[in-house]
Design an enzyme around this catalytic site. Structure first.
Site, PDB file in Angstrom:
ATOM      1  N   GLY A  35       0.822  -1.212   0.000  1.00 42.67           N
ATOM      2  CA  GLY A  35       0.000   0.000   0.000  1.00 42.67           C
ATOM      3  C   GLY A  35       0.858   1.264   0.000  1.00 42.67           C
ATOM      4  O   GLY A  35       2.085   1.201  -0.123  1.00 42.67           O
ATOM      5  N   ASN A  41      -3.337  -8.095   1.026  1.00 44.38           N
ATOM      6  CA  ASN A  41      -4.422  -8.791   0.307  1.00 44.38           C
ATOM      7  C   ASN A  41      -4.852  -8.053  -0.961  1.00 44.38           C
ATOM      8  O   ASN A  41      -5.865  -8.395  -1.571  1.00 44.38           O
ATOM      9  CB  ASN A  41      -5.633  -9.014   1.228  1.00 44.38           C
ATOM     10  CG  ASN A  41      -6.326  -7.707   1.588  1.00 44.38           C
ATOM     11  OD1 ASN A  41      -5.864  -6.627   1.216  1.00 44.38           O
ATOM     12  ND2 ASN A  41      -7.435  -7.803   2.299  1.00 44.38           N
ATOM     13  N   ASN A  71      -6.409  -2.631  -1.373  1.00 45.86           N
ATOM     14  CA  ASN A  71      -6.255  -1.220  -1.766  1.00 45.86           C
ATOM     15  C   ASN A  71      -4.835  -0.987  -2.274  1.00 45.86           C
ATOM     16  O   ASN A  71      -4.208   0.031  -1.993  1.00 45.86           O
ATOM     17  CB  ASN A  71      -6.569  -0.300  -0.567  1.00 45.86           C
ATOM     18  CG  ASN A  71      -6.719   1.147  -0.973  1.00 45.86           C
ATOM     19  OD1 ASN A  71      -7.068   1.444  -2.125  1.00 45.86           O
ATOM     20  ND2 ASN A  71      -6.436   2.063  -0.068  1.00 45.86           N
ATOM     21  N   SER A 104      -3.704   7.082  13.762  1.00 40.82           N
ATOM     22  CA  SER A 104      -4.040   8.281  12.996  1.00 40.82           C
ATOM     23  C   SER A 104      -4.369   9.427  13.943  1.00 40.82           C
ATOM     24  O   SER A 104      -4.898   9.210  15.041  1.00 40.82           O
ATOM     25  CB  SER A 104      -5.260   7.955  12.131  1.00 40.82           C
ATOM     26  OG  SER A 104      -5.871   9.126  11.674  1.00 40.82           O
ATOM     27  N   TYR A 164     -14.238   4.470  10.881  1.00 41.28           N
ATOM     28  CA  TYR A 164     -12.792   4.325  10.671  1.00 41.28           C
ATOM     29  C   TYR A 164     -12.022   4.844  11.888  1.00 41.28           C
ATOM     30  O   TYR A 164     -11.136   4.169  12.432  1.00 41.28           O
ATOM     31  CB  TYR A 164     -12.366   5.091   9.405  1.00 41.28           C
ATOM     32  CG  TYR A 164     -10.887   5.371   9.369  1.00 41.28           C
ATOM     33  CD1 TYR A 164      -9.984   4.353   9.087  1.00 41.28           C
ATOM     34  CD2 TYR A 164     -10.382   6.636   9.670  1.00 41.28           C
ATOM     35  CE1 TYR A 164      -8.618   4.607   9.103  1.00 41.28           C
ATOM     36  CE2 TYR A 164      -9.023   6.884   9.684  1.00 41.28           C
ATOM     37  CZ  TYR A 164      -8.150   5.868   9.399  1.00 41.28           C
ATOM     38  OH  TYR A 164      -6.805   6.112   9.426  1.00 41.28           O
ATOM     39  N   LYS A 170      -9.503   2.894  14.899  1.00 39.03           N
ATOM     40  CA  LYS A 170      -8.133   3.258  15.333  1.00 39.03           C
ATOM     41  C   LYS A 170      -8.096   3.430  16.853  1.00 39.03           C
ATOM     42  O   LYS A 170      -7.134   3.040  17.511  1.00 39.03           O
ATOM     43  CB  LYS A 170      -7.655   4.532  14.626  1.00 39.03           C
ATOM     44  CG  LYS A 170      -7.403   4.350  13.140  1.00 39.03           C
ATOM     45  CD  LYS A 170      -6.228   3.413  12.865  1.00 39.03           C
ATOM     46  CE  LYS A 170      -6.080   3.037  11.417  1.00 39.03           C
ATOM     47  NZ  LYS A 170      -5.099   1.996  11.137  1.00 39.03           N
TER      48      LYS A 170
HETATM   49  N1  UFG Z   1     -10.410  18.350   1.048  1.00 41.27           N
HETATM   50  C1  UFG Z   1     -11.006  19.132   0.074  1.00 41.27           C
HETATM   51  N2  UFG Z   1     -11.322  18.557  -1.098  1.00 41.27           N
HETATM   52  C2  UFG Z   1     -11.091  17.236  -1.367  1.00 41.27           C
HETATM   53  C3  UFG Z   1     -10.473  16.436  -0.368  1.00 41.27           C
HETATM   54  C4  UFG Z   1     -10.160  17.033   0.826  1.00 41.27           C
HETATM   55  O1  UFG Z   1     -11.234  20.328   0.282  1.00 41.27           O
HETATM   56  O2  UFG Z   1     -11.431  16.774  -2.460  1.00 41.27           O
HETATM   57  C5  UFG Z   1     -10.022  18.974   2.308  1.00 41.27           C
HETATM   58  C6  UFG Z   1     -10.670  18.322   3.520  1.00 41.27           C
HETATM   59  O3  UFG Z   1     -11.929  18.881   3.782  1.00 41.27           O
HETATM   60  C7  UFG Z   1      -9.626  18.600   4.600  1.00 41.27           C
HETATM   61  C8  UFG Z   1      -8.311  18.586   3.833  1.00 41.27           C
HETATM   62  O4  UFG Z   1      -8.635  18.789   2.484  1.00 41.27           O
HETATM   63  O5  UFG Z   1      -9.810  19.875   5.105  1.00 41.27           O
HETATM   64  C9  UFG Z   1      -7.569  17.267   3.957  1.00 41.27           C
HETATM   65  O6  UFG Z   1      -8.463  16.224   3.631  1.00 41.27           O
HETATM   66  P1  UFG Z   1      -7.978  14.721   3.432  1.00 41.27           P
HETATM   67  O7  UFG Z   1      -9.186  13.918   3.055  1.00 41.27           O
HETATM   68  O8  UFG Z   1      -6.824  14.672   2.511  1.00 41.27           O
HETATM   69  O9  UFG Z   1      -7.441  14.344   4.846  1.00 41.27           O
HETATM   70  P2  UFG Z   1      -8.187  14.309   6.260  1.00 41.27           P
HETATM   71  O10 UFG Z   1      -7.554  15.371   7.087  1.00 41.27           O
HETATM   72  O11 UFG Z   1      -9.652  14.255   6.164  1.00 41.27           O
HETATM   73  O12 UFG Z   1      -7.701  12.873   6.665  1.00 41.27           O
HETATM   74  C10 UFG Z   1      -7.045  12.603   7.807  1.00 41.27           C
HETATM   75  C11 UFG Z   1      -6.244  11.308   7.591  1.00 41.27           C
HETATM   76  C12 UFG Z   1      -7.162  10.142   7.456  1.00 41.27           C
HETATM   77  C13 UFG Z   1      -8.164  10.182   8.553  1.00 41.27           C
HETATM   78  C14 UFG Z   1      -8.903  11.478   8.575  1.00 41.27           C
HETATM   79  C15 UFG Z   1      -9.991  11.523   9.615  1.00 41.27           C
HETATM   80  O13 UFG Z   1      -5.469  11.407   6.399  1.00 41.27           O
HETATM   81  O14 UFG Z   1      -6.426   8.958   7.539  1.00 41.27           O
HETATM   82  O15 UFG Z   1      -7.989  12.493   8.809  1.00 41.27           O
HETATM   83  O16 UFG Z   1     -10.586  12.766   9.683  1.00 41.27           O
HETATM   84  F1  UFG Z   1      -9.053   9.225   8.387  1.00 41.27           F
END
Ligand code: UFG
Length: 349
Positions: free
Chosen positions: A16, A38, A41, A130, A155, A159
């Site tokens: 991954g 597996n 992903n 996380s 999710y 964790k």
């Molecule tokens: N975002 C956008 N547009 C997108 C995708 C994300 O504006 O298409 C924004 C989100 O709202 C957030 C930021 O970009 O403000 C980062 O988003 P990500 O989805 O890349 O990452 P997250 O902070 O949501 O994810 C993190 C960890 C995950 C975990 C998650 C839980 O990377 O493993 O926090 O909230 F699950």
């Protein structure tokens, strides 16, 4: 002292995104690596890519970590010094639709692994946790003492539960356990042979950005522009994937070098840069790094998103001797290079 010389490390989810980059670093440090993956992903061709960028002893088993019998056979066959446990489902939205699959894979998988470690007397494990366990933290930057908040997703709950299990397991058995709480991993191996490969529509920001820049998506949707932040968009701590991989190697070396009595299991480390960027700042860093203009539109907030999360990474720096100095711009340039290389291979050019 070189701890890696004859040590075999089991890496679950080693094909991954985070796993593959970490395997490269383990091989470069002289560890032998056994991967269990597996392919839920990940892609089988990543094995060849790992072999291309790093020399060393690598064996790959396409197996599921929830299959305890299959795991047992691997533990029997190899003299495993430590385990890096990456294999888990990680899509926040999907976890709300498929809670049982998430609990089964993320929790049963961990339990099978710990049962094998107990039976085959493997003492060391590093767990992929996380920053999501902190939820909307009351204080920024977030340090390891911050309490768990009610998880916003299944999710996130997996964790948290996994960390509780590790805590109880550590109390009951003499095992050395490290839990690494990742902030937002981004970027790709500098060779552009390895990187993030999301199946379908990306959930995460950076692959969505690179796919938009590559013309696969029309616009990036920026989720929310009325957060109480400097420009109204949410703040995250984006950490370069190779810096994250490096932290695993350092944590493993620490595990292998310390005796039980010098170790308070589970040890927890935040892995982030300590610096927060808004979504608009990420877009602008990407535009600079890639020399492209990124089309984007504002869209409603995404359910479960927190306003701001960035790490207090003092503990990892002090105890692991870790540095996370790679700039966001460089990290994004590697993500872009990877996206372009991948697209041109797909189109056969
Ligand atoms: N975002 C956008 N547009 C997108 C995708 C994300 O504006 O298409 C924004 C989100 O709202 C957030 C930021 O970009 O403000 C980062 O988003 P990500 O989805 O890349 O990452 P997250 O902070 O949501 O994810 C993190 C960890 C995950 C975990 C998650 C839980 O990377 O493993 O926090 O909230 F699950």
């Amino acid at each position: 002292m070189n701890f890696s010389a004859t040590k075999t490390i089991l890496v679950t989810g080693g094909l991954g995104y985070i796993g593959s980059h970490t395997v490269v670093m383990l091989l470069e440090q002289g560890f032998s690596v056994v991967i269990v993956d597996n392919l839920s992903n990940s892609q089988a061709f990543i094995e060849e890519r790992i072999r291309e960028v790093a020399d060393g002893t690598l064996q790959v088993y396409i197996e599921d970590v929830t299959n305890e019998k299959a795991l047992e056979a691997i533990f029997q066959k190899h003299d495993i010094a430590g385990v890096l446990h990456f294999a888990a489902h990680k899509a926040v939205g999907e976890s709300m639709q498929k809670p049982l699959e998430y609990y089964h894979n993320n929790i049963s998988g961990l339990i099978s692994l710990l049962a094998c470690m107990k039976k085959y007397e493997v003492d060391n494990i590093i767990f992929s946790s996380s920053c999501t366990v902190y939820g909307e933290a009351e204080q920024l930057p977030i340090n390891e003492q911050a309490p768990f908040q009610e998880a916003a997703s299944v999710y996130g709950r997996t964790k948290q539960i996994a960390e509780h299990i590790l805590h109880d397991f550590a109390n009951a058995c003499s095992k050395k356990i490290v839990s690494l709480r990742y902030f937002n991993p981004v970027g790709a191996h500098p060779s552009a042979r390895l990187g993030e490969l999301p199946g379908g529509i990306p959930d995460n920001l950076v692959p969505y950005i690179t796919q938009t820049a590559a013309g696969v998506r029309e616009y990036l949707f920026v989720f929310g522009n009325d957060y109480p932040t400097r420009d109204g968009t949410a703040i995250r701590d984006y950490i370069y994937i190779m810096d994250l991989a490096d932290a695993h190697v350092l944590a493993l070396q620490r595990l292998l070098s310390l005796n039980f009595e010098d170790f308070q299991s589970p040890e927890i480390y935040n892995l982030g840069t300590g610096r927060g960027y808004t979504v608009l700042e990420v877009i602008s860093a990407f535009e600079k790094a890639s020399g492209t203009e990124l089309p984007y539109k504002f869209a409603p907030k995404r359910e479960g998103d927190v306003t701001a999360a960035y790490a207090d990474n003092k503990k990892a720096k002090e105890e692991l001797g870790w540095q996370a100095n790679t700039s966001l711009e460089y990290a994004l340039s590697t993500a872009w290079k990877w996206e372009q290389a991948y697209r041109s291979e797909q189109s056969g050019s």
